[in-house]
Motif scaffolding. Structure first.
Motif, PDB file in Angstrom:
ATOM      1  N   ARG A  27      -0.971   6.860  -0.039  1.00 50.81           N
ATOM      2  CA  ARG A  27      -1.834   8.000   0.294  1.00 50.81           C
ATOM      3  C   ARG A  27      -2.921   8.193  -0.770  1.00 50.81           C
ATOM      4  NH1 ARG A  27       2.870   9.898   2.592  1.00 50.81           N
ATOM      5  NH2 ARG A  27       2.583  10.493   4.766  1.00 50.81           N
ATOM      6  N   LYS A  28      -2.576   7.920  -2.030  1.00 49.87           N
ATOM      7  CA  LYS A  28      -3.530   8.095  -3.126  1.00 49.87           C
ATOM      8  C   LYS A  28      -4.270   6.799  -3.448  1.00 49.87           C
ATOM      9  CE  LYS A  28      -0.325  11.335  -5.202  1.00 49.87           C
ATOM     10  NZ  LYS A  28       0.738  11.419  -6.188  1.00 49.87           N
ATOM     11  N   GLN A  29      -3.533   5.708  -3.542  1.00 48.78           N
ATOM     12  CA  GLN A  29      -4.092   4.448  -4.035  1.00 48.78           C
ATOM     13  C   GLN A  29      -4.714   3.562  -2.955  1.00 48.78           C
ATOM     14  OE1 GLN A  29      -4.137   3.915  -7.320  1.00 48.78           O
ATOM     15  NE2 GLN A  29      -3.055   5.836  -7.653  1.00 48.78           N
ATOM     16  N   ASN A  30      -4.184   3.626  -1.751  1.00 51.91           N
ATOM     17  CA  ASN A  30      -4.631   2.725  -0.684  1.00 51.91           C
ATOM     18  C   ASN A  30      -4.541   3.434   0.668  1.00 51.91           C
ATOM     19  OD1 ASN A  30      -5.380   0.503   0.754  1.00 51.91           O
ATOM     20  ND2 ASN A  30      -3.711  -0.809   0.062  1.00 51.91           N
ATOM     21  N   PRO A  31      -5.385   4.443   0.887  1.00 55.22           N
ATOM     22  CA  PRO A  31      -5.248   5.272   2.088  1.00 55.22           C
ATOM     23  C   PRO A  31      -5.451   4.521   3.411  1.00 55.22           C
ATOM     24  CG  PRO A  31      -7.229   5.857   0.848  1.00 55.22           C
ATOM     25  CD  PRO A  31      -6.476   4.871   0.022  1.00 55.22           C
ATOM     26  N   PHE A  32      -6.024   3.323   3.348  1.00 57.25           N
ATOM     27  CA  PHE A  32      -6.190   2.535   4.577  1.00 57.25           C
ATOM     28  C   PHE A  32      -4.908   1.811   4.968  1.00 57.25           C
ATOM     29  CE2 PHE A  32     -10.466   2.863   2.751  1.00 57.25           C
ATOM     30  CZ  PHE A  32     -11.076   3.540   3.790  1.00 57.25           C
ATOM     31  N   ARG A  33      -3.911   1.843   4.087  1.00 54.83           N
ATOM     32  CA  ARG A  33      -2.617   1.212   4.365  1.00 54.83           C
ATOM     33  C   ARG A  33      -1.493   2.240   4.328  1.00 54.83           C
ATOM     34  NH1 ARG A  33      -2.816  -4.633   3.014  1.00 54.83           N
ATOM     35  NH2 ARG A  33      -4.371  -5.271   4.528  1.00 54.83           N
ATOM     36  N   VAL A  34      -1.731   3.398   4.857  1.00 55.51           N
ATOM     37  CA  VAL A  34      -0.662   4.385   5.017  1.00 55.51           C
ATOM     38  C   VAL A  34       0.048   4.013   6.310  1.00 55.51           C
ATOM     39  CG1 VAL A  34      -0.125   6.810   5.444  1.00 55.51           C
ATOM     40  CG2 VAL A  34      -1.845   6.193   3.734  1.00 55.51           C
ATOM     41  N   PHE A  35       1.356   3.807   6.229  1.00 52.40           N
ATOM     42  CA  PHE A  35       2.130   3.328   7.373  1.00 52.40           C
ATOM     43  C   PHE A  35       2.489   4.466   8.309  1.00 52.40           C
ATOM     44  CE2 PHE A  35       3.107   0.451   3.800  1.00 52.40           C
ATOM     45  CZ  PHE A  35       2.466  -0.669   4.290  1.00 52.40           C
ATOM     46  N   LYS A  36       2.243   4.219   9.577  1.00 53.34           N
ATOM     47  CA  LYS A  36       2.561   5.167  10.642  1.00 53.34           C
ATOM     48  C   LYS A  36       3.246   4.399  11.758  1.00 53.34           C
ATOM     49  CE  LYS A  36      -1.567   7.777   9.560  1.00 53.34           C
ATOM     50  NZ  LYS A  36      -2.904   8.128   9.954  1.00 53.34           N
ATOM     51  N   GLU A  37       3.860   5.127  12.666  1.00 53.91           N
ATOM     52  CA  GLU A  37       4.553   4.483  13.776  1.00 53.91           C
ATOM     53  C   GLU A  37       3.598   3.613  14.587  1.00 53.91           C
ATOM     54  OE1 GLU A  37       7.750   5.616  17.264  1.00 53.91           O
ATOM     55  OE2 GLU A  37       6.736   7.219  16.178  1.00 53.91           O
ATOM     56  N   LYS A  38       2.345   4.030  14.699  1.00 48.62           N
ATOM     57  CA  LYS A  38       1.366   3.294  15.501  1.00 48.62           C
ATOM     58  C   LYS A  38       0.875   2.004  14.845  1.00 48.62           C
ATOM     59  CE  LYS A  38      -1.034   7.234  16.143  1.00 48.62           C
ATOM     60  NZ  LYS A  38      -2.197   8.067  16.452  1.00 48.62           N
ATOM     61  N   ASN A  39       0.909   1.930  13.501  1.00 52.22           N
ATOM     62  CA  ASN A  39       0.310   0.765  12.845  1.00 52.22           C
ATOM     63  C   ASN A  39       1.288  -0.134  12.096  1.00 52.22           C
ATOM     64  OD1 ASN A  39       0.883   2.011  10.386  1.00 52.22           O
ATOM     65  ND2 ASN A  39      -1.237   2.431   9.871  1.00 52.22           N
TER      66      ASN A  39
END
Length: 123
Positions: free
Chosen positions: A63-75
């Motif tokens: 969430r802080k360091q790499n917000p484009f790789r926050v894991f969600k059920e969709k991704n």
């Protein structure tokens, strides 16, 4: 004719007793085994468990360091090969202080086995 009936009846009693004993044993044992079995046989439950691991051990930093790789059920399926590479091949993730427990590691590995990742299982 009477012997066949007695043998069949005796077999029925033996199998009934065995069934009751097994049922009693499985209900008296702790729930961790049954939950683990459930997660391995139910892909939806396994995915939710894997997402919980990703949320608690990965998303904390992402969430802080790499917000484009926050894991969600969709991704999470889209990132499966990267998760495999970073966690199990290069062993770079999760960062210090967020190491996986044996159960969490097993959960992620089991979920990754359900994904289509080239050369998975060679780690």
């Amino acid at each position: 004719m009477m012997k066949k009936v007695k043998i069949t009846w005796l077999s029925f009693l033996v199998f009934t007793c065995l069934g009751l004993m097994l049922q009693s044993f499985s209900s008296s044992s702790d729930n961790s085994f049954s939950e683990e079995s459930k997660s391995q046989s139910d892909p939806v439950h396994l995915k939710k468990e894997a997402l919980t691991v990703l949320e608690t051990k990965c998303n904390v930093c992402h969430r802080k360091q790499n917000p484009f790789r926050v894991f969600k059920e969709k991704n999470m399926e889209r990132f499966a090969s990267k998760i495999h590479e970073q966690v199990f091949i290069k062993k770079r993730m999760p960062k210090a202080g967020q190491s996986l427990t044996d159960k969490e590691s097993k959960t992620l590995k089991t979920w990754l086995l359900t994904q289509k990742i080239n050369n998975y299982g060679n780690d």
